[in-house]
Design a protein around this motif. Sequence first.
Motif, PDB file in Angstrom:
ATOM      1  N   ASN A   1      39.211 109.066  79.703  1.00 11.89           N
ATOM      2  CA  ASN A   1      38.319 107.929  79.487  1.00 11.89           C
ATOM      3  C   ASN A   1      38.910 106.817  78.977  1.00 11.89           C
ATOM      4  O   ASN A   1      38.121 105.801  78.752  1.00 11.89           O
ATOM      5  CB  ASN A   1      37.138 108.413  78.500  1.00 11.89           C
ATOM      6  N   TYR A   2      40.338 106.949  78.909  1.00 11.73           N
ATOM      7  CA  TYR A   2      40.910 105.711  78.383  1.00 11.73           C
ATOM      8  C   TYR A   2      40.859 104.364  78.958  1.00 11.73           C
ATOM      9  O   TYR A   2      40.278 103.458  78.399  1.00 11.73           O
ATOM     10  CB  TYR A   2      42.624 106.068  78.036  1.00 11.73           C
ATOM     11  N   HIS A   3      40.798 104.441  80.366  1.00  9.70           N
ATOM     12  CA  HIS A   3      40.829 103.187  81.146  1.00  9.70           C
ATOM     13  C   HIS A   3      39.556 102.532  81.091  1.00  9.70           C
ATOM     14  O   HIS A   3      39.337 101.318  81.196  1.00  9.70           O
ATOM     15  CB  HIS A   3      41.466 103.423  82.334  1.00  9.70           C
ATOM     16  N   SER A   4      38.407 103.506  81.173  1.00 10.97           N
ATOM     17  CA  SER A   4      37.251 102.913  81.246  1.00 10.97           C
ATOM     18  C   SER A   4      36.647 102.435  79.824  1.00 10.97           C
ATOM     19  O   SER A   4      36.052 101.347  79.787  1.00 10.97           O
ATOM     20  CB  SER A   4      36.356 104.249  81.584  1.00 10.97           C
ATOM     21  N   ILE A   5      37.317 103.125  78.795  1.00  6.56           N
ATOM     22  CA  ILE A   5      37.139 102.300  77.300  1.00  6.56           C
ATOM     23  C   ILE A   5      37.701 100.814  77.333  1.00  6.56           C
ATOM     24  O   ILE A   5      37.089  99.844  76.926  1.00  6.56           O
ATOM     25  CB  ILE A   5      37.411 103.205  76.297  1.00  6.56           C
ATOM     26  N   CYS A   6      38.976 100.809  77.885  1.00  6.98           N
ATOM     27  CA  CYS A   6      39.682  99.655  78.001  1.00  6.98           C
ATOM     28  C   CYS A   6      38.808  98.352  78.675  1.00  6.98           C
ATOM     29  O   CYS A   6      38.384  97.477  78.378  1.00  6.98           O
ATOM     30  CB  CYS A   6      40.786  99.708  78.520  1.00  6.98           C
ATOM     31  N   ASP A   7      38.250  98.866  79.751  1.00 12.86           N
ATOM     32  CA  ASP A   7      37.284  97.955  80.626  1.00 12.86           C
ATOM     33  C   ASP A   7      36.038  97.742  79.941  1.00 12.86           C
ATOM     34  O   ASP A   7      35.801  96.557  79.969  1.00 12.86           O
ATOM     35  CB  ASP A   7      37.088  98.683  81.884  1.00 12.86           C
ATOM     36  N   LYS A   8      35.666  98.591  79.447  1.00  5.91           N
ATOM     37  CA  LYS A   8      34.513  98.256  78.561  1.00  5.91           C
ATOM     38  C   LYS A   8      34.920  97.009  77.327  1.00  5.91           C
ATOM     39  O   LYS A   8      33.950  96.156  77.167  1.00  5.91           O
ATOM     40  CB  LYS A   8      33.831  99.501  77.663  1.00  5.91           C
ATOM     41  N   LEU A   9      35.728  97.504  76.705  1.00  9.99           N
ATOM     42  CA  LEU A   9      36.057  96.256  75.615  1.00  9.99           C
ATOM     43  C   LEU A   9      36.334  95.057  76.365  1.00  9.99           C
ATOM     44  O   LEU A   9      36.062  94.060  75.648  1.00  9.99           O
ATOM     45  CB  LEU A   9      37.391  96.944  74.827  1.00  9.99           C
ATOM     46  N   ALA A  10      37.366  94.933  77.588  1.00  8.67           N
ATOM     47  CA  ALA A  10      37.437  93.821  78.289  1.00  8.67           C
ATOM     48  C   ALA A  10      36.293  93.210  78.680  1.00  8.67           C
ATOM     49  O   ALA A  10      36.067  91.911  78.586  1.00  8.67           O
ATOM     50  CB  ALA A  10      38.200  94.126  79.415  1.00  8.67           C
ATOM     51  N   ALA A  11      35.206  93.911  79.004  1.00  6.90           N
ATOM     52  CA  ALA A  11      34.125  93.369  79.516  1.00  6.90           C
ATOM     53  C   ALA A  11      33.076  92.637  78.259  1.00  6.90           C
ATOM     54  O   ALA A  11      32.349  91.532  78.696  1.00  6.90           O
ATOM     55  CB  ALA A  11      32.988  94.429  80.194  1.00  6.90           C
TER      56      ALA A  11
ATOM     57  N   ALA B   1      34.024  98.207  67.305  1.00  8.56           N
ATOM     58  CA  ALA B   1      33.547  99.438  67.101  1.00  8.56           C
ATOM     59  C   ALA B   1      32.581  99.870  68.336  1.00  8.56           C
ATOM     60  O   ALA B   1      31.839  99.016  69.010  1.00  8.56           O
ATOM     61  CB  ALA B   1      32.669  99.590  65.563  1.00  8.56           C
ATOM     62  N   PRO B   2      32.757 101.226  68.586  1.00  9.98           N
ATOM     63  CA  PRO B   2      33.319 102.369  67.922  1.00  9.98           C
ATOM     64  C   PRO B   2      34.741 102.473  68.913  1.00  9.98           C
ATOM     65  O   PRO B   2      35.078 103.793  68.720  1.00  9.98           O
ATOM     66  CB  PRO B   2      32.401 103.422  68.576  1.00  9.98           C
ATOM     67  N   TYR B   3      35.028 101.552  69.369  1.00 11.36           N
ATOM     68  CA  TYR B   3      36.417 101.800  69.968  1.00 11.36           C
ATOM     69  C   TYR B   3      37.635 100.844  69.366  1.00 11.36           C
ATOM     70  O   TYR B   3      38.483 100.503  70.204  1.00 11.36           O
ATOM     71  CB  TYR B   3      36.510 101.507  71.653  1.00 11.36           C
ATOM     72  N   LYS B   4      37.614 100.846  68.161  1.00 14.14           N
ATOM     73  CA  LYS B   4      38.694  99.830  67.490  1.00 14.14           C
ATOM     74  C   LYS B   4      40.256 100.637  67.566  1.00 14.14           C
ATOM     75  O   LYS B   4      41.144  99.604  67.758  1.00 14.14           O
ATOM     76  CB  LYS B   4      38.484  99.960  65.952  1.00 14.14           C
ATOM     77  N   THR B   5      40.565 101.897  67.926  1.00 16.26           N
ATOM     78  CA  THR B   5      41.758 102.402  68.166  1.00 16.26           C
ATOM     79  C   THR B   5      42.166 101.920  69.536  1.00 16.26           C
ATOM     80  O   THR B   5      43.321 101.422  69.743  1.00 16.26           O
ATOM     81  CB  THR B   5      41.693 103.858  68.417  1.00 16.26           C
ATOM     82  N   ILE B   6      41.325 101.917  70.474  1.00 14.70           N
ATOM     83  CA  ILE B   6      41.695 101.386  71.790  1.00 14.70           C
ATOM     84  C   ILE B   6      41.914  99.799  71.786  1.00 14.70           C
ATOM     85  O   ILE B   6      42.820  99.431  72.293  1.00 14.70           O
ATOM     86  CB  ILE B   6      40.763 101.894  72.805  1.00 14.70           C
ATOM     87  N   ALA B   7      41.301  99.194  71.108  1.00 15.87           N
ATOM     88  CA  ALA B   7      41.480  97.757  70.881  1.00 15.87           C
ATOM     89  C   ALA B   7      42.759  97.520  70.034  1.00 15.87           C
ATOM     90  O   ALA B   7      43.610  96.645  70.481  1.00 15.87           O
ATOM     91  CB  ALA B   7      40.337  97.286  70.091  1.00 15.87           C
ATOM     92  N   SER B   8      43.022  98.305  69.258  1.00 10.73           N
ATOM     93  CA  SER B   8      44.547  98.186  68.545  1.00 10.73           C
ATOM     94  C   SER B   8      45.486  98.554  69.491  1.00 10.73           C
ATOM     95  O   SER B   8      46.719  98.022  69.368  1.00 10.73           O
ATOM     96  CB  SER B   8      44.483  99.276  67.411  1.00 10.73           C
ATOM     97  N   MET B   9      45.308  99.416  70.196  1.00  8.69           N
ATOM     98  CA  MET B   9      46.579  99.635  71.440  1.00  8.69           C
ATOM     99  C   MET B   9      46.778  98.501  72.407  1.00  8.69           C
ATOM    100  O   MET B   9      47.762  98.223  72.592  1.00  8.69           O
ATOM    101  CB  MET B   9      46.247 100.903  72.191  1.00  8.69           C
TER     102      MET B   9
END
Length: 215
Positions: free
Chosen positions: A9-19, A188-196
Amino acid sequence: MLKQFNHTNYHSICDKLAADDPDLAGIISAHGYPPLWSRPNTFETLVHIILEQQVSLASALSALNKMRERVQEITPARVLLLTDEEFKACYFSRQKTTYTKYLAEAILSGQINLAELEQLPDDVIRTKLTALKGIGNWTADVYLMFVLQHADIFPIGDLAAVNALKRVKGLSKEASREDVMAVAERWAPYKTIASMLLWHYYLASPKSSPKERTL
């Protein structure tokens, strides 16, 4: 809400944050997806994170490799057989020698059980880890993010992540901790992936300092 992330799910979370955030979208556009940095849940990993406190990644890895050469396998029992002089020969400072020994003793005594931490919530894990000598919130954050892959952590004590956020969001260098966290909470709830994503941006920047790189 999703508590953890993985390769699926990593890339899909990145895409959600980017959107939801054009600045994060710009990082992906310019640099691609960040690596999914991860580490095994072992004593050696925690020793490695302790070594990374306030030094460059290269220095920390050099010390870890030197210890591995000396003991073959970095385990609590083997580490406790080393003398202070042997720790020094492995490039461990006196302080980090103390922290490593304390951690080894805590694991052997059952004071801390790394496998059990995998089933606990963030705040309980943080409390258990920071009760150990030499482990503060930054070390706990790195453990939660890279070892347990908990999805909603922003490492406010990490200079690289904080400086990258300030640059990406146009905050002044003097922006307060509260200002930084107010921005981070939007992820939130994806602050870790945003940090990456922020680390990915930071490591690609010519202005980045090795001492601020904490991956």
